[in-house]
Design an enzyme around this catalytic site. Structure first.
Site, PDB file in Angstrom:
ATOM      1  N   ARG A  71     -10.094  -2.149   1.127  1.00  0.00           N
ATOM      2  CA  ARG A  71      -9.986  -1.528  -0.195  1.00  0.00           C
ATOM      3  C   ARG A  71     -11.269  -1.839  -0.943  1.00  0.00           C
ATOM      4  O   ARG A  71     -11.571  -3.015  -1.202  1.00  0.00           O
ATOM      5  CB  ARG A  71      -8.768  -2.052  -0.954  1.00  0.00           C
ATOM      6  CG  ARG A  71      -8.750  -1.608  -2.408  1.00  0.00           C
ATOM      7  CD  ARG A  71      -7.425  -1.825  -3.096  1.00  0.00           C
ATOM      8  NE  ARG A  71      -6.424  -0.888  -2.615  1.00  0.00           N
ATOM      9  CZ  ARG A  71      -5.281  -0.629  -3.239  1.00  0.00           C
ATOM     10  NH1 ARG A  71      -4.995  -1.241  -4.386  1.00  0.00           N
ATOM     11  NH2 ARG A  71      -4.414   0.230  -2.737  1.00  0.00           N
ATOM     12  N   HIS A 127      -7.572   7.976  -0.488  1.00  0.00           N
ATOM     13  CA  HIS A 127      -6.485   7.011  -0.318  1.00  0.00           C
ATOM     14  C   HIS A 127      -5.554   7.544   0.784  1.00  0.00           C
ATOM     15  O   HIS A 127      -4.421   7.964   0.534  1.00  0.00           O
ATOM     16  CB  HIS A 127      -5.736   6.826  -1.642  1.00  0.00           C
ATOM     17  CG  HIS A 127      -4.897   5.581  -1.719  1.00  0.00           C
ATOM     18  ND1 HIS A 127      -4.781   4.683  -0.672  1.00  0.00           N
ATOM     19  CD2 HIS A 127      -4.110   5.089  -2.724  1.00  0.00           C
ATOM     20  CE1 HIS A 127      -3.965   3.699  -1.032  1.00  0.00           C
ATOM     21  NE2 HIS A 127      -3.550   3.919  -2.261  1.00  0.00           N
ATOM     22  N   GLN A 157      -1.898   6.249   1.292  1.00  0.00           N
ATOM     23  CA  GLN A 157      -0.978   6.786   0.289  1.00  0.00           C
ATOM     24  C   GLN A 157      -0.520   8.182   0.690  1.00  0.00           C
ATOM     25  O   GLN A 157       0.669   8.516   0.635  1.00  0.00           O
ATOM     26  CB  GLN A 157      -1.670   6.824  -1.083  1.00  0.00           C
ATOM     27  CG  GLN A 157      -0.762   7.276  -2.204  1.00  0.00           C
ATOM     28  CD  GLN A 157       0.386   6.308  -2.438  1.00  0.00           C
ATOM     29  OE1 GLN A 157       0.161   5.117  -2.592  1.00  0.00           O
ATOM     30  NE2 GLN A 157       1.616   6.792  -2.457  1.00  0.00           N
ATOM     31  N   ASP A 160      -0.726  10.625 -11.333  1.00  0.00           N
ATOM     32  CA  ASP A 160      -1.287   9.279 -11.099  1.00  0.00           C
ATOM     33  C   ASP A 160      -1.909   8.835 -12.421  1.00  0.00           C
ATOM     34  O   ASP A 160      -2.046   9.640 -13.360  1.00  0.00           O
ATOM     35  CB  ASP A 160      -2.337   9.366  -9.970  1.00  0.00           C
ATOM     36  CG  ASP A 160      -2.958   8.011  -9.619  1.00  0.00           C
ATOM     37  OD1 ASP A 160      -2.377   6.968  -9.972  1.00  0.00           O
ATOM     38  OD2 ASP A 160      -4.048   8.008  -9.000  1.00  0.00           O
ATOM     39  N   CYS A 166       2.015   7.508  -7.012  1.00  0.00           N
ATOM     40  CA  CYS A 166       1.630   6.487  -6.024  1.00  0.00           C
ATOM     41  C   CYS A 166       1.940   5.076  -6.514  1.00  0.00           C
ATOM     42  O   CYS A 166       2.054   4.155  -5.709  1.00  0.00           O
ATOM     43  CB  CYS A 166       0.144   6.621  -5.712  1.00  0.00           C
ATOM     44  SG  CYS A 166      -0.908   6.492  -7.169  1.00  0.00           S
ATOM     45  N   ARG A 189       5.138   3.611   2.488  1.00  0.00           N
ATOM     46  CA  ARG A 189       3.803   3.066   2.795  1.00  0.00           C
ATOM     47  C   ARG A 189       3.888   2.195   4.047  1.00  0.00           C
ATOM     48  O   ARG A 189       3.038   2.262   4.925  1.00  0.00           O
ATOM     49  CB  ARG A 189       3.284   2.230   1.607  1.00  0.00           C
ATOM     50  CG  ARG A 189       2.946   3.015   0.349  1.00  0.00           C
ATOM     51  CD  ARG A 189       1.752   3.920   0.584  1.00  0.00           C
ATOM     52  NE  ARG A 189       0.604   3.168   1.073  1.00  0.00           N
ATOM     53  CZ  ARG A 189      -0.273   2.520   0.297  1.00  0.00           C
ATOM     54  NH1 ARG A 189      -0.165   2.583  -1.009  1.00  0.00           N
ATOM     55  NH2 ARG A 189      -1.286   1.857   0.827  1.00  0.00           N
TER      56      ARG A 189
HETATM   57  N1   CP Z   1      -0.272   2.847  -4.453  1.00  0.00           N
HETATM   58  C1   CP Z   1      -1.004   1.751  -4.183  1.00  0.00           C
HETATM   59  O1   CP Z   1      -1.986   1.807  -3.422  1.00  0.00           O
HETATM   60  O2   CP Z   1      -0.566   0.631  -4.787  1.00  0.00           O
HETATM   61  P1   CP Z   1      -1.312  -0.792  -4.817  1.00  0.00           P
HETATM   62  O3   CP Z   1      -2.561  -0.619  -5.650  1.00  0.00           O
HETATM   63  O4   CP Z   1      -0.323  -1.718  -5.407  1.00  0.00           O
HETATM   64  O5   CP Z   1      -1.671  -1.162  -3.404  1.00  0.00           O
HETATM   65  N1  NVA Z   2      -6.129   6.412  -8.607  1.00  0.00           N
HETATM   66  C1  NVA Z   2      -5.635   5.067  -8.598  1.00  0.00           C
HETATM   67  C2  NVA Z   2      -4.685   4.860  -7.475  1.00  0.00           C
HETATM   68  C3  NVA Z   2      -4.051   3.492  -7.409  1.00  0.00           C
HETATM   69  C4  NVA Z   2      -3.153   3.312  -6.236  1.00  0.00           C
HETATM   70  C5  NVA Z   2      -6.793   4.095  -8.502  1.00  0.00           C
HETATM   71  O1  NVA Z   2      -7.730   4.363  -7.748  1.00  0.00           O
HETATM   72  O2  NVA Z   2      -6.782   3.081  -9.188  1.00  0.00           O
END
Ligand code: CP
Ligand code: NVA
Length: 319
Positions: free
Chosen positions: A107, A134, A137, A228, A267, A295
């Site tokens: 990440r 992502h 997701q 989102d 998400c 997930r």
């Molecule tokens: N949706 C998602 O990726 O959640 P987290 O940021 O908690 O991993």
């Molecule tokens: N768009 C959001 C998604 C979080 C799961 C972000 O990137 O923070």
């Protein structure tokens, strides 16, 4: 798509191309197979490393629990604790971790970092969220829509930011042949290259990706409404962005334009009162916690496919 050494990296959901459908069906099957995990340990003896430069609840926990259920060893590496980003490059980190691990999830902030990790890693790399994509997701989202496909139509509406989650939702919808209509404020449109990739895939599969003029048009007759956060991780300095999202909240007034029995998706984490009201996210239409659960199942399918394709195939054929 496999590289010249037969390795598959998952940087965006279209890296799974037409396999996505089987990966989702496999995940649904293992989710509903109470006996499967007593004797099926395809990651036995394997270590799966996960690097986080941003916070995570769902991704981190679902990977750790999922890897454990498949018989593997999950190793979480928080950015503050490792050399990456301080005294060591992404490329060197990739080379080192490839000597210990069987797969690396990452990440990161800039998508170029996860691309570089994949380039220099000899084991599969999974994007666990970047600013551009992502895919994990999207796999769970498409799984949730497929699970409900006898209840809702395949018209997906997106209302909100043209961000990482929308990008992979567009690509995933296109691969599985769902129509997607998105409403985003001016200046917050999806990335043009990702959009054009999604439109090309959709065309081949007889579906459409379209921009709506406003949120009401996007959700009109929709079977799925997805939103989102308006301010993503890494954009906290752009709080003024919120002003542009007036009229983009998913609330009871907006969803009254959708098909009865529509699914509300997010998400998570949700900023309640900003992009969605409690009345919508807590309504019977909301499947946000099913998405969160999925997930884990969809990542278990992806990990098995990428790390032990023969076992993935065996389970698929026998069960
Ligand atoms: N949706 C998602 O990726 O959640 P987290 O940021 O908690 O991993
Ligand atoms: N768009 C959001 C998604 C979080 C799961 C972000 O990137 O923070």
């Amino acid at each position: 798509m496999k590289d010249s050494e037969g390795k598959i990296d998952l940087l965006a959901i279209d890296d799974l191309s037409e396999k996505l459908s089987d990966i989702i069906d496999w995940a649904i099957r293992i989710k509903n197979d109470d006996d499967a995990l007593y004797d099926f340990k395809p990651l036995d003896g394997m270590s799966i490393g996960s690097i986080y430069e941003k916070p995570s609840t769902r991704t981190r926990v679902s990977f750790e629990v999922g890897v454990n259920r498949l018989g593997g060893q999950p190793i979480t590496l928080l950015a503050g604790d490792i050399q990456l980003g301080k005294s060591e490059t992404v490329a060197d980190t990739a080379s080192v971790l490839s000597r210990y691990m069987d797969c690396i999830t990452y990440r990161c902030f800039g998508h170029e970092d996860v691309s570089e990790l994949a380039e220099f890693s000899s084991v599969p790399v999974i994007n666990a969220l970047s600013d551009l994509h992502h895919p994990c997701q999207a796999a769970a989202d498409m799984m949730t829509i497929v699970e409900n496909s006898d209840k809702v139509n395949g018209h997906i509406a997106w209302v909100g930011d043209g961000n990482n989650v929308l990008h992979d939702l567009m690509l995933g919808s296109a691969i599985l042949g769902y129509d997607l209509k998105y409403a985003v404020p001016v200046g917050f449109e999806p990335d043009v290259d990702v959009l054009s990739r999604a439109m090309d895939i959709a065309k081949k599969n007889g579906s459409t990706i379209q921009e709506a003029n406003d949120p009401a048009e996007a959700v009109s007759g929709a079977g799925v409404i997805y939103t989102d956060v308006f301010v993503s991780m890494g954009e906290e300095h752009l709080e003024s962005k919120m002003e542009s999202f007036d009229g983009f909240q998913v609330n009871e007034g907006l969803v009254s334009n959708a098909e009865q029995g529509f699914l509300f998706m997010h998400c998570l984490p949700a900023h309640r009162g900003d992009e969605v009201t409690d009345a919508v996210i807590d309504s019977p239409n909301s499947v946000v916690f099913d998405q969160a659960e999925n997930r884990m199942w969809s990542q278990m399918s992806i990990l098995t496919y990428l790390c032990n394709e023969a076992a993935w195939q065996t389970y698929w054929e026998l069960r």
